[in-house]
Design a protein around this motif. Structure first.
Motif, PDB file in Angstrom:
ATOM      1  N   GLN A   1       0.784  -1.370  -0.015  1.00 39.63           N
ATOM      2  CA  GLN A   1      -0.273  -0.032  -0.093  1.00 39.63           C
ATOM      3  C   GLN A   1       0.824   1.180   0.132  1.00 39.63           C
ATOM      4  O   GLN A   1       1.740   1.458   0.719  1.00 39.63           O
ATOM      5  CB  GLN A   1      -1.063   0.199   1.415  1.00 39.63           C
ATOM      6  CG  GLN A   1      -1.826   1.341   1.242  1.00 39.63           C
ATOM      7  CD  GLN A   1      -2.894   1.127   2.406  1.00 39.63           C
ATOM      8  OE1 GLN A   1      -2.682   0.162   3.371  1.00 39.63           O
ATOM      9  NE2 GLN A   1      -3.578   1.997   2.657  1.00 39.63           N
ATOM     10  N   GLN A   3       1.736   5.024   0.874  1.00 40.39           N
ATOM     11  CA  GLN A   3       1.172   6.004   1.617  1.00 40.39           C
ATOM     12  C   GLN A   3       2.263   7.352   1.560  1.00 40.39           C
ATOM     13  O   GLN A   3       3.519   7.031   1.393  1.00 40.39           O
ATOM     14  CB  GLN A   3       1.337   5.459   2.986  1.00 40.39           C
ATOM     15  CG  GLN A   3      -0.041   4.603   3.235  1.00 40.39           C
ATOM     16  CD  GLN A   3      -0.214   4.266   4.791  1.00 40.39           C
ATOM     17  OE1 GLN A   3       0.585   4.115   5.614  1.00 40.39           O
ATOM     18  NE2 GLN A   3      -1.653   4.359   5.215  1.00 40.39           N
ATOM     19  N   GLY A  26       5.726   1.953   0.418  1.00 40.88           N
ATOM     20  CA  GLY A  26       5.204   1.196  -0.337  1.00 40.88           C
ATOM     21  C   GLY A  26       5.607   1.513  -1.715  1.00 40.88           C
ATOM     22  O   GLY A  26       5.178   0.744  -2.756  1.00 40.88           O
ATOM     23  N   HIS A 114      -0.358   9.888  -6.300  1.00 39.51           N
ATOM     24  CA  HIS A 114      -0.357   9.466  -4.750  1.00 39.51           C
ATOM     25  C   HIS A 114      -0.196  10.919  -4.149  1.00 39.51           C
ATOM     26  O   HIS A 114       0.692  11.519  -4.353  1.00 39.51           O
ATOM     27  CB  HIS A 114       0.747   8.693  -4.157  1.00 39.51           C
ATOM     28  CG  HIS A 114       0.910   7.270  -5.130  1.00 39.51           C
ATOM     29  ND1 HIS A 114      -0.038   6.133  -4.981  1.00 39.51           N
ATOM     30  CD2 HIS A 114       1.886   7.011  -6.031  1.00 39.51           C
ATOM     31  CE1 HIS A 114       0.277   5.182  -5.748  1.00 39.51           C
ATOM     32  NE2 HIS A 114       1.501   5.884  -6.530  1.00 39.51           N
TER      33      HIS A 114
END
Length: 125
Positions: A1, A3, A26, A114
């Motif tokens: 994941q 982040q 991640g 992101h």
């Protein structure tokens, strides 16, 4: 994941300084372009600064000469040193990462893959 998480925000007086950090996990963000955006209440999310994977830097005109974006290590891939803060710098600051982006698109938030949750910067007298 994947982040991203910003830290270092706070309240300062005009002329003060803050250093924002962005922690990442991640991904290997060394190969990503990294950027800082900011959003004031009732306004759009605006570009502040970006740094390419090879270290080229880009700034919005209003922060040139006052802010410095730099790359860090794998855990903290990007920093933003903010000097000479002004009232109009008050906003929530976000770090962002883009895996594939061309130079002329660095200021476009939709190009980033992101995002962190943001950190508040308040400049007041």
């Amino acid at each position: 994941q994947v982040q991203l998480s910003e830290s270092g925000g706070g309240a300062v007086r005009p002329g003060g300084s803050l250093r924002l950090s962005c922690a990442g996990s991640g991904r290997n963000f060394n190969n990503y372009a990294m950027a800082w955006f900011r959003q004031a209440p009732g306004k759009d999310r605006d570009f502040v600064a970006a740094i390419s994977w090879n270290g080229d830097t880009y700034y919005t005109d209003s922060v040139k000469g006052r802010f410095t974006i730099s790359r860090g290590n794998a855990k903290n891939p990007v920093y933003l040193q903010m000097n000479g803060l002004k009232l109009e710098d008050t906003a929530v600051y976000y770090c962002a990462a883009a895996e594939m982006i061309v130079e002329y698109k660095f200021a476009r938030p939709e190009e980033y893959d992101h995002w962190g949750q943001g950190t508040q910067v308040t400049v007041s007298s």
